[in-house]
Design a protein around this motif. Structure first.
Motif, PDB file in Angstrom:
ATOM      1  N   LYS A 221      36.962  36.703  34.557  1.00  0.00           N
ATOM      2  CA  LYS A 221      37.647  36.656  33.264  1.00  0.00           C
ATOM      3  C   LYS A 221      36.643  36.893  32.148  1.00  0.00           C
ATOM      4  CE  LYS A 221      41.279  33.431  34.715  1.00  0.00           C
ATOM      5  NZ  LYS A 221      41.927  32.123  34.437  1.00  0.00           N
ATOM      6  N   ASP A 222      37.136  37.515  31.076  1.00  0.00           N
ATOM      7  CA  ASP A 222      36.251  37.752  29.933  1.00  0.00           C
ATOM      8  C   ASP A 222      36.201  36.528  29.027  1.00  0.00           C
ATOM      9  OD1 ASP A 222      38.585  37.745  28.427  1.00  0.00           O
ATOM     10  OD2 ASP A 222      38.604  39.922  28.091  1.00  0.00           O
ATOM     11  N   ALA A 223      35.526  36.669  27.902  1.00  0.00           N
ATOM     12  CA  ALA A 223      35.322  35.533  27.014  1.00  0.00           C
ATOM     13  C   ALA A 223      36.623  34.996  26.445  1.00  0.00           C
ATOM     14  CB  ALA A 223      34.379  35.925  25.879  1.00  0.00           C
ATOM     15  N   ALA A 224      37.647  35.820  26.378  1.00  0.00           N
ATOM     16  CA  ALA A 224      38.945  35.395  25.857  1.00  0.00           C
ATOM     17  C   ALA A 224      39.838  34.821  26.943  1.00  0.00           C
ATOM     18  CB  ALA A 224      39.651  36.569  25.178  1.00  0.00           C
ATOM     19  N   GLY A 225      39.354  34.800  28.197  1.00  0.00           N
ATOM     20  CA  GLY A 225      40.130  34.239  29.294  1.00  0.00           C
ATOM     21  C   GLY A 225      41.023  35.225  29.993  1.00  0.00           C
ATOM     22  N   ARG A 226      40.902  36.526  29.677  1.00  0.00           N
ATOM     23  CA  ARG A 226      41.723  37.550  30.319  1.00  0.00           C
ATOM     24  C   ARG A 226      41.095  37.973  31.645  1.00  0.00           C
ATOM     25  NH1 ARG A 226      41.644  39.446  24.735  1.00  0.00           N
ATOM     26  NH2 ARG A 226      39.726  40.539  25.332  1.00  0.00           N
ATOM     27  N   CYS A 227      41.902  38.134  32.664  1.00  0.00           N
ATOM     28  CA  CYS A 227      41.413  38.584  33.959  1.00  0.00           C
ATOM     29  C   CYS A 227      41.042  40.070  33.858  1.00  0.00           C
ATOM     30  CB  CYS A 227      42.464  38.372  35.036  1.00  0.00           C
ATOM     31  SG  CYS A 227      41.953  38.957  36.668  1.00  0.00           S
ATOM     32  N   VAL A 228      39.795  40.390  34.231  1.00  0.00           N
ATOM     33  CA  VAL A 228      39.343  41.778  34.161  1.00  0.00           C
ATOM     34  C   VAL A 228      39.039  42.352  35.547  1.00  0.00           C
ATOM     35  CG1 VAL A 228      38.453  41.586  31.814  1.00  0.00           C
ATOM     36  CG2 VAL A 228      36.965  41.010  33.749  1.00  0.00           C
ATOM     37  N   ALA A 229      38.988  41.503  36.569  1.00  0.00           N
ATOM     38  CA  ALA A 229      38.750  41.987  37.935  1.00  0.00           C
ATOM     39  C   ALA A 229      39.071  40.879  38.913  1.00  0.00           C
ATOM     40  CB  ALA A 229      37.304  42.440  38.101  1.00  0.00           C
ATOM     41  N   LYS A 230      39.562  41.281  40.100  1.00  0.00           N
ATOM     42  CA  LYS A 230      39.799  40.289  41.134  1.00  0.00           C
ATOM     43  C   LYS A 230      39.869  40.971  42.492  1.00  0.00           C
ATOM     44  CE  LYS A 230      44.828  40.144  40.403  1.00  0.00           C
ATOM     45  NZ  LYS A 230      45.967  39.230  40.099  1.00  0.00           N
ATOM     46  N   SER A 231      39.649  40.182  43.534  1.00  0.00           N
ATOM     47  CA  SER A 231      39.730  40.727  44.886  1.00  0.00           C
ATOM     48  C   SER A 231      39.903  39.590  45.866  1.00  0.00           C
ATOM     49  CB  SER A 231      38.474  41.537  45.235  1.00  0.00           C
ATOM     50  OG  SER A 231      37.359  40.675  45.397  1.00  0.00           O
ATOM     51  N   THR A 232      40.318  39.913  47.083  1.00  0.00           N
ATOM     52  CA  THR A 232      40.432  38.939  48.162  1.00  0.00           C
ATOM     53  C   THR A 232      39.814  39.540  49.416  1.00  0.00           C
ATOM     54  OG1 THR A 232      42.593  39.739  48.855  1.00  0.00           O
ATOM     55  CG2 THR A 232      42.562  37.949  47.232  1.00  0.00           C
ATOM     56  N   LEU A 233      39.333  38.679  50.292  1.00  0.00           N
ATOM     57  CA  LEU A 233      38.818  39.156  51.576  1.00  0.00           C
ATOM     58  C   LEU A 233      38.903  38.034  52.592  1.00  0.00           C
ATOM     59  CD1 LEU A 233      34.965  39.108  51.805  1.00  0.00           C
ATOM     60  CD2 LEU A 233      36.081  38.386  49.704  1.00  0.00           C
ATOM     61  N   GLN A 234      38.951  38.443  53.838  1.00  0.00           N
ATOM     62  CA  GLN A 234      38.923  37.503  54.945  1.00  0.00           C
ATOM     63  C   GLN A 234      37.738  37.850  55.830  1.00  0.00           C
ATOM     64  OE1 GLN A 234      42.858  37.790  56.712  1.00  0.00           O
ATOM     65  NE2 GLN A 234      43.523  35.959  55.577  1.00  0.00           N
ATOM     66  N   CYS A 235      37.057  36.794  56.307  1.00  0.00           N
ATOM     67  CA  CYS A 235      35.867  37.031  57.110  1.00  0.00           C
ATOM     68  C   CYS A 235      35.497  35.774  57.864  1.00  0.00           C
ATOM     69  CB  CYS A 235      34.706  37.497  56.241  1.00  0.00           C
ATOM     70  SG  CYS A 235      34.218  36.268  54.999  1.00  0.00           S
ATOM     71  N   LYS A 236      34.572  35.927  58.773  1.00  0.00           N
ATOM     72  CA  LYS A 236      34.003  34.803  59.487  1.00  0.00           C
ATOM     73  C   LYS A 236      32.855  34.214  58.655  1.00  0.00           C
ATOM     74  CE  LYS A 236      36.151  34.715  63.547  1.00  0.00           C
ATOM     75  NZ  LYS A 236      36.815  33.503  64.084  1.00  0.00           N
ATOM     76  N   PRO A 237      32.502  32.953  58.881  1.00  0.00           N
ATOM     77  CA  PRO A 237      31.356  32.376  58.164  1.00  0.00           C
ATOM     78  C   PRO A 237      30.083  33.193  58.409  1.00  0.00           C
ATOM     79  CG  PRO A 237      32.616  30.655  59.230  1.00  0.00           C
ATOM     80  CD  PRO A 237      33.178  31.952  59.729  1.00  0.00           C
ATOM     81  N   TRP A 238      29.223  33.253  57.414  1.00  0.00           N
ATOM     82  CA  TRP A 238      27.993  34.017  57.500  1.00  0.00           C
ATOM     83  C   TRP A 238      26.796  33.112  57.219  1.00  0.00           C
ATOM     84  CZ3 TRP A 238      31.525  34.229  53.539  1.00  0.00           C
ATOM     85  CH2 TRP A 238      31.081  33.849  52.269  1.00  0.00           C
ATOM     86  N   GLN A 239      25.644  33.614  57.482  1.00  0.00           N
ATOM     87  CA  GLN A 239      24.409  32.898  57.198  1.00  0.00           C
ATOM     88  C   GLN A 239      23.647  33.620  56.096  1.00  0.00           C
ATOM     89  OE1 GLN A 239      22.067  31.962  60.675  1.00  0.00           O
ATOM     90  NE2 GLN A 239      23.870  31.466  61.908  1.00  0.00           N
TER      91      GLN A 239
END
Length: 835
Positions: A221-239
């Protein structure tokens, strides 16, 4: 993640124990052989007062904290953590008598996992299901640790930053780092195709090595609280660390001191063990130290106008609350600063958050400060603290420089000093810093044989204090600038005792070599004896001189087109073990404000050059008495950022003057006037773009000539909060006040009540030099009615006991008595009775 501060219900003991069992032994033995525990609130240091004790060295050693912890972790198979924001200098954590973790280093954050401690699985019955937690802090001096005890600051002990109880799921986020690639902005400065790339990286906390599937959601979100980017992903735990996503931000809002725009990046992790989230703020900005040139931020030249900060405050030492920190940082911003160096160690996350919010660019450094270079253990601590500082503060857009050390040419801790060894290790730290974070630069201050290793270098230039005279400033800076690719002037200023003012300052112009003479501080120059003539040794340590020096420096800096920036040392007076001979013993007095944040006159000099909001200040608000001959012309100095000002003395206008930066001193806002003997009143009215601001003060003008002071007279003033202010003033044999007296006086108290001392302030120190012929201290009296018996009553009655009898009769008063004394070498003691 669930986090709560553990502030209340702690108990503390300063001293060593036979073993951790002694923390709890008294519970079983019903107070026989029990340790005298005291109730405390966190943050806490056991050096809050003794760091400023004029009669003894501050305690360095072990101390203990204990707490009965009620747990309520809502996550199945969740982890329970203790998150320390900072504790000094070595910390060990025990659950009941089992040691479950330790940390070396007084300034970086660390976490201790108490999930699997034995006492959690087998709860001790006598604590009714609560977890007995014991923490040992130790600030004992060790040569093989940093910082050196010859550093000009105290190595505080205790849990002096906030301690948090944290619950997380079995798999949780440990760190989220936001990497901002601004190359697209820099390449397109002249076009509208401006963009930056954002890479989000994260590490997991997964000590049980769970392998169930994870779902992650990211949102920016930007300084005004507007969403400017988003994503989702699924994965196994990593190190280790892994990149989760990459975004492009077109035409981002840039972070700057004028507009500190902050984006937020939220990462939510969901698994069969629960949901947790981390939200980090970041900013978009780019900067450059032009080779052999000035500093640029976001493509525009910016003169860095700065100061320095130590984590130190009257009465509490390093254990500053969030409210105290906020007040201090707001004062720095309101002064007009756009830069701060955090000396000489990683500071509280609260400080860095405020730098981001307020728009203060930052140089933050590790505490490799003086002393030389020790063994592999010593080096490893340096590596660890540099790594922790960068990892923990990576996302702060305010930070532009990672400091690798300070005054590393100052040898003292070992019986050897190898410049080549220090060079090799400095190069190693420089490379490590760039490996961890190549978006920022490295720097050191005062180590000439390493200046070619780091990206930015600051030599030692103390024109007008430790060496030379203040008019050498610009010449000294120019010579140093020519010797490095990127020059930045860290540390300049002068010690000044709050409320000490003089009619004629000691500048050293008549006694100290100038024009080309060396102005670098050398080992031992801070001492008040020996060596070459210097203002720090021979001067008056007045606010008057400090303001004059500041005025000259800031005038010069404003016209030095090649200058990257400079930072005054230091914003606030602070405790130090290496200055027992200061006018307030064990205090570095170079502050713009006192140790309790009371503003000195210097604060307004900075505002007159740096602040944007119109301001005006007549010099000398705490100068109760001015002195001179009848009909003598006296100068009145006014500091303002307004274009013009009109001055009135005792109701009569002395005319309007226009501000001109090149007209030293006070940018031309100075007047001469004849004061009348006795009370005088001054008023100034300043104007900027039709906005008017004013200031006024009153003082007594003394024309009576005085000789050597021979006596002290005491007055008392009851405060609204119940305290009593006791003030001693110096007089000569004829009873004439001595406004320039500056000898040491010592306050003492016998009976009930207490002196509010060891605070490191002009009115909070029992041993202090006079300022303006006066010294004072606050007294906290006990209950009952109050009567004050003056020093004159003592003399008339023949002593303290007789004075009390004269005031109350032969039967002593049925109220508490306090006898406050003030003594000075060669003078008869003076007393007052509070009862």
């Amino acid at each position: 993640m669930i986090s709560q501060r553990l502030n209340e219900h702690w108990q503390h003991y300063t001293g060593t124990l036979g073993g951790v069992w002694e923390v709890w032994r008294g519970d079983k033995l019903q107070n026989h052989y029990n340790v005298p525990w005291q109730a405390v609130t966190l943050p806490h240091t056991y050096n809050g007062l003794d760091a400023m004790d004029p009669d003894s060295k501050y305690y360095q050693g072990e101390a203990w904290y204990r707490y009965k912890l009620q747990l309520n972790n809502p996550y199945p198979e969740g982890r329970t953590l203790l998150h320390f924001e900072g504790a000094g200098q070595r910390t060990k954590v025990y659950v009941y008598t089992e040691e479950i973790g330790e940390h070396l280093g007084g300034y970086d954050e660390f976490r201790i996992d108490i999930t699997e401690a034995h006492a959690l699985q087998h709860r001790v019955e006598r604590y009714e299901g609560k977890i007995p937690l014991a923490i040992m802090c130790d600030n004992s001096r060790e040569l093989e640790t940093i910082p050196s005890d010859t550093s000009d600051f105290n190595l505080y002990g205790g849990i002096y930053r906030y301690l948090n109880l944290v619950y997380v799921p079995a798999i949780s986020l440990e760190h989220v780092h936001i990497e901002v690639d601004t190359s697209g902005l820099q390449q397109a400065e002249a076009t509208e195709q401006r963009h930056c790339r954002i890479a989000v990286r994260a590490t997991l906390y997964n000590p049980a090595m769970k392998q169930e599937e994870l779902e992650l959601k990211l949102e920016i979100k930007d300084a005004a609280g507007r969403c400017v980017a988003k994503s989702t992903l699924q994965c196994k735990p990593w190190q280790q660390e892994q990149q989760l996503a990459q975004f492009e931000l077109p035409n981002p809002q840039l972070w700057s001191p004028a507009e500190p725009a902050l984006y937020t990046c939220s990462v939510t992790l969901k698994s069969t063990y629960g949901e947790t989230a981390l939200t980090e703020r970041f900013g978009v900005r780019y900067f450059q130290f032009q080779k052999k040139g000035p500093f640029y931020l976001n493509g525009e030249r910016l003169l860095l106008r700065g100061t320095h900060r130590h984590e130190d405050h009257a009465g509490v030492g390093a254990a500053m609350t969030e409210a105290m920190i906020r007040e201090e940082m707001q004062l720095i911003k309101s002064m007009g600063a756009n830069f701060i160096r955090l000396g000489h160690y990683q500071q509280s996350r609260i400080v860095l958050d405020l730098c981001d919010e307020l728009g203060l660019l930052v140089w933050e450094e590790i505490p490799w400060c003086r002393g030389g270079l020790g063994s592999e253990q010593y080096k490893q601590q340096c590596r660890d603290m540099l790594t922790n500082m960068i990892q923990q503060h990576y996302n702060h857009p305010s930070i532009i420089i990672w400091g690798l050390g300070n005054e590393n040419d100052w040898e003292c801790d070992f019986d050897y000093f190898d410049e080549e060894q220090i060079r090799r290790f400095m190069k190693e730290l420089h490379e490590l810093a760039h490996q961890l974070d190549d978006s920022r630069l490295t720097a050191i201050r005062r180590c000439e044989f390493c200046k070619d290793i780091v990206d930015v270098y600051s030599p030692s230039i103390w024109a007008g204090w430790y060496r030379g005279i203040y008019t050498d400033y610009e010449e000294s800076c120019k010579a140093a600038f020519e010797n490095v690719d990127s020059f930045f002037h860290m540390e300049w200023g002068a010690d000044n005792l709050a409320t000490r003012h003089v009619e004629k300052v000691y500048t050293g112009f008549d006694f100290i070599a100038g024009s080309g003479a060396s102005t670098d501080e050398r080992d031992g120059d801070y001492l008040l004896t020996g060596g070459e003539p210097r203002v720090s040794r021979d001067g008056d340590w007045s606010e008057t001189y400090f303001c004059e020096m500041i005025d000259w420096y800031l005038k010069c800096q404003q016209s030095m087109s090649w200058l990257t920036g400079a930072a005054q040392w230091s914003f606030k007076d602070f405790a130090t073990p290496v200055r027992p001979d200061s006018p307030i013993p064990y205090l570095n007095m170079k502050g713009i404000v006192e140790r309790d944040l009371t503003k000195k006159e210097a604060y307004y000099v900075f505002q007159s050059y740096w602040a944007e909001e119109p301001m005006v200040r007549i010099y000398g608000h705490t100068m109760k008495t001015r002195w001179g001959k009848p009909d003598e012309l006296k100068q009145i100095r006014v500091y303002s950022n307004c274009e013009q000002a009109e001055l009135f003395v005792n109701g009569q206008s002395l005319g309007v003057k226009l501000r001109s930066v090149d007209d030293f001193p006070c940018a031309g806002l100075r007047w001469e006037a004849v004061f009348r003997p006795g009370e005088n009143h001054i008023r100034v009215l300043a104007t900027q773009n039709s906005i008017q601001v004013e200031d006024q003060l009153s003082f007594v003008y003394q024309v009576e000539v005085w000789s050597e002071p021979v006596e002290l007279r005491i007055t008392t003033h009851k405060q609204e909060d119940g305290r009593i202010f006791v003030e001693a003033a110096a007089y000569d044999l004829q009873g004439v006040f001595c406004p320039d007296a500056s000898f040491f006086v010592r306050f003492g108290l016998t009976g009930n009540g207490r002196l509010l001392d060891n605070l490191g302030t002009i009115h909070g120190s029992r041993l202090v030099q006079l300022a303006g012929g006066r010294a004072g201290i606050y007294v906290d009296p006990t209950g009952g009615r109050r009567a004050v018996i003056s020093e004159t009553d003592f003399v008339t009655a023949g002593g303290p006991a007789a004075a009390v009898e004269a005031a109350f009769g032969k039967q002593q008063p049925a109220v508490p008595l306090s006898i406050v004394s003030v003594i000075a070498e060669g003078m008869k003691p003076a007393y007052t009775v509070l009862c």
